[in-house]
Design an enzyme around this catalytic site. Structure first.
Site, PDB file in Angstrom:
ATOM      1  N   LYS A 154       0.853  -1.203   0.000  1.00 44.49           N
ATOM      2  CA  LYS A 154       0.000   0.000   0.000  1.00 44.49           C
ATOM      3  C   LYS A 154       0.882   1.244   0.000  1.00 44.49           C
ATOM      4  O   LYS A 154       1.557   1.541   0.980  1.00 44.49           O
ATOM      5  CB  LYS A 154      -0.891   0.031   1.252  1.00 44.49           C
ATOM      6  CG  LYS A 154      -1.990   1.063   1.109  1.00 44.49           C
ATOM      7  CD  LYS A 154      -2.496   1.600   2.422  1.00 44.49           C
ATOM      8  CE  LYS A 154      -1.779   2.817   2.897  1.00 44.49           C
ATOM      9  NZ  LYS A 154      -1.882   4.003   2.055  1.00 44.49           N
ATOM     10  N   GLU A 229       9.508   0.891  10.910  1.00 43.89           N
ATOM     11  CA  GLU A 229      10.515   1.941  10.705  1.00 43.89           C
ATOM     12  C   GLU A 229       9.786   3.255  10.955  1.00 43.89           C
ATOM     13  O   GLU A 229       8.933   3.652  10.162  1.00 43.89           O
ATOM     14  CB  GLU A 229      11.062   1.916   9.267  1.00 43.89           C
ATOM     15  CG  GLU A 229      11.781   0.639   8.879  1.00 43.89           C
ATOM     16  CD  GLU A 229      13.166   0.513   9.477  1.00 43.89           C
ATOM     17  OE1 GLU A 229      13.589   1.412  10.246  1.00 43.89           O
ATOM     18  OE2 GLU A 229      13.832  -0.494   9.184  1.00 43.89           O
ATOM     19  N   CYS A 263      13.356  10.495   7.782  1.00 44.68           N
ATOM     20  CA  CYS A 263      13.384   9.994   9.155  1.00 44.68           C
ATOM     21  C   CYS A 263      14.809  10.036   9.720  1.00 44.68           C
ATOM     22  O   CYS A 263      14.977  10.057  10.928  1.00 44.68           O
ATOM     23  CB  CYS A 263      12.810   8.593   9.208  1.00 44.68           C
ATOM     24  SG  CYS A 263      13.471   7.551   7.922  1.00 44.68           S
ATOM     25  N   GLU A 356       9.653  15.414  16.221  1.00 39.23           N
ATOM     26  CA  GLU A 356      10.138  15.320  14.842  1.00 39.23           C
ATOM     27  C   GLU A 356       9.435  16.387  14.000  1.00 39.23           C
ATOM     28  O   GLU A 356       8.211  16.401  13.915  1.00 39.23           O
ATOM     29  CB  GLU A 356       9.819  13.932  14.294  1.00 39.23           C
ATOM     30  CG  GLU A 356      10.359  13.737  12.903  1.00 39.23           C
ATOM     31  CD  GLU A 356      10.125  12.321  12.392  1.00 39.23           C
ATOM     32  OE1 GLU A 356       8.994  11.848  12.494  1.00 39.23           O
ATOM     33  OE2 GLU A 356      11.088  11.719  11.904  1.00 39.23           O
TER      34      GLU A 356
HETATM   35  P1  TAP Z   1       1.829   7.977   8.546  1.00 42.88           P
HETATM   36  O1  TAP Z   1       0.653   8.857   8.663  1.00 42.88           O
HETATM   37  O2  TAP Z   1       2.188   7.145   9.690  1.00 42.88           O
HETATM   38  O3  TAP Z   1       1.529   7.094   7.230  1.00 42.88           O
HETATM   39  C1  TAP Z   1       2.405   6.121   6.775  1.00 42.88           C
HETATM   40  C2  TAP Z   1       1.643   5.076   5.978  1.00 42.88           C
HETATM   41  O4  TAP Z   1       0.723   4.417   6.849  1.00 42.88           O
HETATM   42  C3  TAP Z   1       0.791   5.643   4.829  1.00 42.88           C
HETATM   43  O5  TAP Z   1       0.764   4.741   3.769  1.00 42.88           O
HETATM   44  C4  TAP Z   1      -0.583   5.744   5.483  1.00 42.88           C
HETATM   45  O6  TAP Z   1      -1.651   5.727   4.567  1.00 42.88           O
HETATM   46  C5  TAP Z   1      -0.591   4.506   6.343  1.00 42.88           C
HETATM   47  N1  TAP Z   1      -1.534   4.551   7.455  1.00 42.88           N
HETATM   48  C6  TAP Z   1      -2.060   5.652   8.076  1.00 42.88           C
HETATM   49  N2  TAP Z   1      -2.899   5.263   9.059  1.00 42.88           N
HETATM   50  C7  TAP Z   1      -2.934   3.912   9.051  1.00 42.88           C
HETATM   51  C8  TAP Z   1      -3.612   2.930   9.835  1.00 42.88           C
HETATM   52  N3  TAP Z   1      -4.440   3.271  10.824  1.00 42.88           N
HETATM   53  N4  TAP Z   1      -3.393   1.630   9.564  1.00 42.88           N
HETATM   54  C9  TAP Z   1      -2.546   1.261   8.581  1.00 42.88           C
HETATM   55  N5  TAP Z   1      -1.884   2.138   7.804  1.00 42.88           N
HETATM   56  C10 TAP Z   1      -2.062   3.448   8.049  1.00 42.88           C
HETATM   57  O7  TAP Z   1       3.156   8.739   8.200  1.00 42.88           O
HETATM   58  P2  TAP Z   1       3.432   9.782   7.036  1.00 42.88           P
HETATM   59  O8  TAP Z   1       2.820  11.070   7.403  1.00 42.88           O
HETATM   60  O9  TAP Z   1       3.040   9.184   5.755  1.00 42.88           O
HETATM   61  O10 TAP Z   1       5.061   9.875   7.062  1.00 42.88           O
HETATM   62  C11 TAP Z   1       5.742  10.684   7.922  1.00 42.88           C
HETATM   63  C12 TAP Z   1       6.269   9.922   9.128  1.00 42.88           C
HETATM   64  O11 TAP Z   1       6.883   8.690   8.739  1.00 42.88           O
HETATM   65  C13 TAP Z   1       7.349  10.645   9.885  1.00 42.88           C
HETATM   66  O12 TAP Z   1       7.107  10.580  11.262  1.00 42.88           O
HETATM   67  C14 TAP Z   1       8.648   9.902   9.550  1.00 42.88           C
HETATM   68  O13 TAP Z   1       9.680   9.963  10.450  1.00 42.88           O
HETATM   69  C15 TAP Z   1       8.175   8.549   9.370  1.00 42.88           C
HETATM   70  N6  TAP Z   1       9.088   7.826   8.463  1.00 42.88           N
HETATM   71  C16 TAP Z   1       9.978   6.944   8.987  1.00 42.88           C
HETATM   72  C17 TAP Z   1      10.848   6.291   8.162  1.00 42.88           C
HETATM   73  C18 TAP Z   1      11.808   5.304   8.712  1.00 42.88           C
HETATM   74  S1  TAP Z   1      12.649   4.431   7.650  1.00 42.88           S
HETATM   75  N7  TAP Z   1      11.992   5.115   9.983  1.00 42.88           N
HETATM   76  C19 TAP Z   1      10.825   6.506   6.805  1.00 42.88           C
HETATM   77  C20 TAP Z   1       9.925   7.397   6.306  1.00 42.88           C
HETATM   78  C21 TAP Z   1       9.029   8.052   7.150  1.00 42.88           C
HETATM   79  P3  TAP Z   1      -2.312   7.108   4.030  1.00 42.88           P
HETATM   80  O14 TAP Z   1      -1.348   7.666   3.057  1.00 42.88           O
HETATM   81  O15 TAP Z   1      -3.582   6.724   3.408  1.00 42.88           O
HETATM   82  O16 TAP Z   1      -2.496   7.996   5.225  1.00 42.88           O
END
Ligand code: TAP
Length: 452
Positions: A154, A229, A263, A356
């Site tokens: 996804k 992650e 991240c 963050e």
């Molecule tokens: P999230 O809101 O956590 O979303 C990440 C993924 O999870 C998206 O595909 C999202 O789908 C999905 N998701 C959201 N709610 C969910 C649920 N209840 N059940 C299952 N899946 C769900 O994060 P973001 O805003 O996309 O990314 C930013 C964050 O990710 C930051 O905090 C960053 O640090 C972290 N990050 C960490 C890493 C590593 S490698 N540690 C790498 C990249 C990012 P939708 O798009 O539909 O919301």
């Protein structure tokens, strides 16, 4: 079916409309993946390797188009986007070496023979965030497929285009149907179904710590395997004996890469007090010199943020009382721009030090000695990455061992290499991706005793 608009963050123009799958389609895809897995796990390891190599070659042949698509999909600079597509190719080549090397043990026992096998798990669900849509997807699907699993993936709702193209390339490369399926949809629907559906045997989630904890709790109900992650608040520690000019010239790239939506961003720069002022003097021209603008231009170094909402979130970290030391440039006109911003926090409890930001905002603060540097670096719930700048090898090793983070670099800001393990301590995650053990994370160890 509902559709989502994909907006180019540099132009605010709609570049595509994508149909989102719902719960029924997700269930059907998981069932197809489960059935496809019966044959996929039986494919000879050498043939699985060949198919992954062909997938890698298909990515290589499409690399420029994938990179250009990523520029529109996520606003990444073309230079970064080429690296990201190249990373997918490399992860696939590296994963192609895994099927024939998933070795078990023969363990000495009395009265028989004892052997271990690394069995595939079944269907693996990979949930990807918007900040690195291609590499993070590949870190999950490459080793998972290599180990004989099937994958449902996804992408983030904001950035589905390159993942969809990777799904097409897999089929063009000859991967059997339904072995790797891309399901654009909402996290709360498709991602959540990966957590609750009993045929999905592992969830690989990259994203926020908040959603990651919900996923872990959900998976616990079925004792489902999980790799997380999550977020980071990494420290870039600069000692007085470091090559200060290099440390200052490179610091912006340690945090403003991908507009800070990384991240691993070194969003806290810790500088030994005796060289604090000198370091700031050197840092200022480096920050002002970061080329921010059209991500499609070859020499652009920093593009826009992902969305208007995210820009608001980032901007909220700069309160009226925040001491801003200096900022870099940002273009006018459409696009979700935010300038590289350097702040001098007042107290260890400042939000900019504890949360963050996930944007181009960095806090610079002084430390006294080695012990103080380690104390401040570890004063966070996160533990993903970090850098240590020093000319003393002993200190580099001591501090590397003392900092609670999964990926450290000395006199460098590099965090990700597909052949070394990647992942976080503390609330930055659980488990490791990449590196020589990547495929093992997608297997169960089975022990068989044969009486003789
Ligand atoms: P999230 O809101 O956590 O979303 C990440 C993924 O999870 C998206 O595909 C999202 O789908 C999905 N998701 C959201 N709610 C969910 C649920 N209840 N059940 C299952 N899946 C769900 O994060 P973001 O805003 O996309 O990314 C930013 C964050 O990710 C930051 O905090 C960053 O640090 C972290 N990050 C960490 C890493 C590593 S490698 N540690 C790498 C990249 C990012 P939708 O798009 O539909 O919301």
């Amino acid at each position: 079916m509902t559709t989502a608009q994909v907006i180019n963050p540099a132009t605010e123009q709609v570049v595509a409309r994508v149909e989102l799958v719902g719960e029924a389609e997700t269930d059907a895809a998981i069932e197809r993946a489960r059935r496809a897995g019966v044959a996929w796990r039986e494919v000879a390891p050498g043939d699985r390797a060949r198919l992954l190599r062909r997938f890698a070659e298909a990515v290589e042949a499409d690399l420029e188009a994938l990179a250009q698509l990523e520029v529109a999909n996520s606003g990444h600079t073309i230079g970064n986007a080429r690296w990201e597509a190249g990373n997918v190719r490399d992860v696939l080549h590296y994963s192609a070496g895994m099927p024939e090397r998933l070795l078990g043990n023969q363990i000495p026992v009395a009265g028989g023979v004892d052997v271990t096998f690394h069995e595939p798990l079944g269907v693996v669900g990979v949930i990807v965030p918007w900040n690195f849509p291609m590499p993070i997807a590949a870190w999950g699907f490459g080793p998972a497929l290599a180990a004989g699993n099937t994958v449902v993936l996804k992408p983030a709702e904001l950035t589905p285009l390159t993942a969809i193209r990777l799904g097409e390339l897999a089929l063009e490369a000859g991967l059997p149907e339904h072995v790797f399926q891309v399901l654009p949809g909402k996290g709360s629907v498709v991602g959540q179904r990966f957590v609750t559906h009993p045929a999905v045997r592992k969830v690989v989630f990259t994203g926020s710590t908040e959603v990651g904890t919900q996923i872990m709790a959900g998976c616990a109900r079925q004792v489902k395997r999980v790799t997380l992650e999550l977020g980071g608040k990494s420290a870039n520690i600069v000692f007085a004996d470091a090559d200060l000019a290099r440390a200052a010239a490179t610091a912006p790239y340690g945090v403003f890469d991908n507009a800070g939506q990384d991240c691993c961003a070194r969003s806290r720069i810790l500088v030994q007090r005796s060289v604090f002022d000198k370091f700031l003097e050197l840092l200022e021209p480096a920050v002002r010199g970061v080329k921010v603008g059209d991500p499609a231009h070859e020499d652009t170094e920093m593009g826009p943020l992902i969305s208007a909402a995210h820009r608001e979130r980032v901007a909220a970290f700069i309160e009226p009382s925040t001491k801003v030391a200096f900022t870099g440039e940002r273009p006018d006109g459409p696009g979700f721009w935010y300038p590289p911003t350097v702040v001098l926090p007042d107290a260890p409890t400042d939000r900019v030090l504890t949360e963050e930001v996930f944007g181009p905002v960095v806090a610079v603060l002084p430390f006294e000695d080695e012990a103080d540097a380690v104390r401040i670096a570890n004063d966070t719930e996160y533990g993903l990455s970090g850098s240590i700048w020093t000319s003393d090898v002993g200190r580099a090793l001591r501090v590397s061992r003392a900092v609670e983070a999964g990926n450290l670099s000395v006199n460098s800001h590099s965090s990700v290499r597909y052949w070394t393990p990647f992942g976080g301590f503390k609330q930055s995650g659980l488990g490791r991706e990449l590196g020589p053990d990547a495929a093992r994370a997608f297997t169960e160890t089975k022990n068989v005793f044969i009486a003789t």
